[in-house]
Design a protein around this motif. Structure first.
Motif, PDB file in Angstrom:
ATOM      1  N   THR A  72      62.733  39.287  26.036  1.00 24.44           N
ATOM      2  CA  THR A  72      63.890  39.140  25.172  1.00 24.44           C
ATOM      3  C   THR A  72      63.431  39.419  23.752  1.00 24.44           C
ATOM      4  O   THR A  72      62.471  38.809  23.276  1.00 24.44           O
ATOM      5  N   ASP A  73      64.105  40.361  23.080  1.00 28.57           N
ATOM      6  CA  ASP A  73      63.750  40.666  21.695  1.00 28.57           C
ATOM      7  C   ASP A  73      64.284  39.579  20.773  1.00 28.57           C
ATOM      8  O   ASP A  73      65.413  39.114  20.931  1.00 28.57           O
ATOM      9  N   THR A  74      63.460  39.160  19.824  1.00 29.07           N
ATOM     10  CA  THR A  74      63.877  38.213  18.792  1.00 29.07           C
ATOM     11  C   THR A  74      63.436  38.787  17.445  1.00 29.07           C
ATOM     12  O   THR A  74      62.673  39.758  17.395  1.00 29.07           O
ATOM     13  N   ASP A  75      63.892  38.185  16.361  1.00 32.88           N
ATOM     14  CA  ASP A  75      63.463  38.619  15.029  1.00 32.88           C
ATOM     15  C   ASP A  75      61.971  38.402  14.806  1.00 32.88           C
ATOM     16  O   ASP A  75      61.388  38.966  13.895  1.00 32.88           O
ATOM     17  N   TYR A  76      61.354  37.574  15.640  1.00 35.35           N
ATOM     18  CA  TYR A  76      59.947  37.200  15.475  1.00 35.35           C
ATOM     19  C   TYR A  76      59.015  37.952  16.409  1.00 35.35           C
ATOM     20  O   TYR A  76      57.805  37.826  16.310  1.00 35.35           O
ATOM     21  N   GLY A  77      59.584  38.703  17.336  1.00 38.75           N
ATOM     22  CA  GLY A  77      58.808  39.420  18.337  1.00 38.75           C
ATOM     23  C   GLY A  77      59.380  39.130  19.710  1.00 38.75           C
ATOM     24  O   GLY A  77      60.230  38.249  19.863  1.00 38.75           O
ATOM     25  N   PRO A  78      58.936  39.859  20.718  1.00 40.88           N
ATOM     26  CA  PRO A  78      59.458  39.632  22.065  1.00 40.88           C
ATOM     27  C   PRO A  78      58.962  38.305  22.638  1.00 40.88           C
ATOM     28  O   PRO A  78      57.839  37.885  22.361  1.00 40.88           O
ATOM     29  N   VAL A  79      59.820  37.649  23.409  1.00 36.20           N
ATOM     30  CA  VAL A  79      59.421  36.443  24.136  1.00 36.20           C
ATOM     31  C   VAL A  79      59.758  36.675  25.602  1.00 36.20           C
ATOM     32  O   VAL A  79      60.684  37.427  25.929  1.00 36.20           O
ATOM     33  N   PRO A  80      59.001  36.077  26.516  1.00 36.23           N
ATOM     34  CA  PRO A  80      59.304  36.251  27.930  1.00 36.23           C
ATOM     35  C   PRO A  80      60.755  35.847  28.222  1.00 36.23           C
ATOM     36  O   PRO A  80      61.258  34.856  27.690  1.00 36.23           O
ATOM     37  N   ALA A  81      61.435  36.650  29.036  1.00 38.41           N
ATOM     38  CA  ALA A  81      62.847  36.390  29.349  1.00 38.41           C
ATOM     39  C   ALA A  81      62.994  35.113  30.157  1.00 38.41           C
ATOM     40  O   ALA A  81      62.051  34.639  30.781  1.00 38.41           O
ATOM     41  N   GLY A  82      64.194  34.584  30.151  1.00 37.95           N
ATOM     42  CA  GLY A  82      64.469  33.355  30.885  1.00 37.95           C
ATOM     43  C   GLY A  82      64.430  32.166  29.946  1.00 37.95           C
ATOM     44  O   GLY A  82      64.135  32.286  28.757  1.00 37.95           O
ATOM     45  N   ALA A  83      64.744  31.024  30.502  1.00 36.46           N
ATOM     46  CA  ALA A  83      64.735  29.802  29.691  1.00 36.46           C
ATOM     47  C   ALA A  83      63.311  29.494  29.276  1.00 36.46           C
ATOM     48  O   ALA A  83      62.430  29.303  30.101  1.00 36.46           O
ATOM     49  N   ARG A  84      63.077  29.456  27.999  1.00 37.12           N
ATOM     50  CA  ARG A  84      61.734  29.240  27.451  1.00 37.12           C
ATOM     51  C   ARG A  84      61.786  28.329  26.240  1.00 37.12           C
ATOM     52  O   ARG A  84      62.780  28.268  25.540  1.00 37.12           O
ATOM     53  N   THR A  85      60.659  27.704  25.966  1.00 40.08           N
ATOM     54  CA  THR A  85      60.466  26.984  24.719  1.00 40.08           C
ATOM     55  C   THR A  85      59.611  27.862  23.824  1.00 40.08           C
ATOM     56  O   THR A  85      58.524  28.279  24.230  1.00 40.08           O
ATOM     57  N   TRP A  86      60.133  28.170  22.644  1.00 42.89           N
ATOM     58  CA  TRP A  86      59.376  29.002  21.715  1.00 42.89           C
ATOM     59  C   TRP A  86      59.772  28.680  20.273  1.00 42.89           C
ATOM     60  O   TRP A  86      60.824  28.105  20.029  1.00 42.89           O
TER      61      TRP A  86
END
Length: 175
Positions: free
Chosen positions: A116-130
């Motif tokens: 999943t693209d975010t303003d901070y960089g990609p994060v693994p898709a799905g429900a995550r804590t970041w």
């Protein structure tokens, strides 16, 4: 007697690891500390598995971590000025190994898995804590680079079964 075919047995330990008695006492002490396993990613994209970190509550909240100053992650994060820190869970062992450079990454680090693209960089898709972090600064710290950042956003999912590194292996927390 049943002979084992060459190459058919996998070692239960790393045959190339430095024996304990030849490691520094401080390194052996650090290995006895349970550490959370996180994935730091940044626009570029680039990423790195990081277990040496501190999360400090406050206004604003802060994150500090030790990274390899020669890593692709650091090159990209220092240019972007921001990065994401994702908490990994027990199902993420291969992901952690890939971003730590311990496992092959055919097609690149981000070619496998969904992101999943975010303003901070990609994060693994799905429900995550970041957490989305703004880079504040860095300085040499022993053989690493101490990276300091302000936490600008936090996304929480259900409490995961965190991936923990202890004594050279991934572990599960016991209740």
């Amino acid at each position: 007697m049943n002979p084992i075919e060459p190459g058919a047995q996998i070692h239960s330990t790393d045959p190339f690891a430095t024996p304990d008695q030849e490691r520094s006492a401080l390194r052996r002490m650090r290995g006895r500390l349970a550490a959370p396993v996180t994935l730091w990613t940044t626009p570029g994209p680039a990423g790195l598995t990081v277990s040496s970190l501190v999360v400090a509550d406050g206004e604003p909240g802060r994150i500090a971590g030790l990274v390899d100053e020669e890593s692709d992650f650091w090159d990209a994060a220092s240019s972007a000025g921001r990065f994401a820190v994702t908490l990994l869970d027990t199902d993420d062992q291969q992901l952690a190994d890939r971003f730590a450079g311990l496992m092959p990454a055919p097609g690149g680090l981000f070619a496998q898995d969904a992101w999943t693209d975010t303003d901070y960089g990609p994060v693994p898709a799905g429900a995550r804590t970041w957490a989305g972090c703004r880079l504040d600064g860095s300085r040499p710290y022993a053989w690493s680079l101490l990276v300091e950042a302000t936490v600008e956003t936090v996304r929480l999912d259900a409490a995961p079964d965190p991936l923990v590194h202890f004594r050279g292996r991934y572990r599960r927390l016991a209740d």
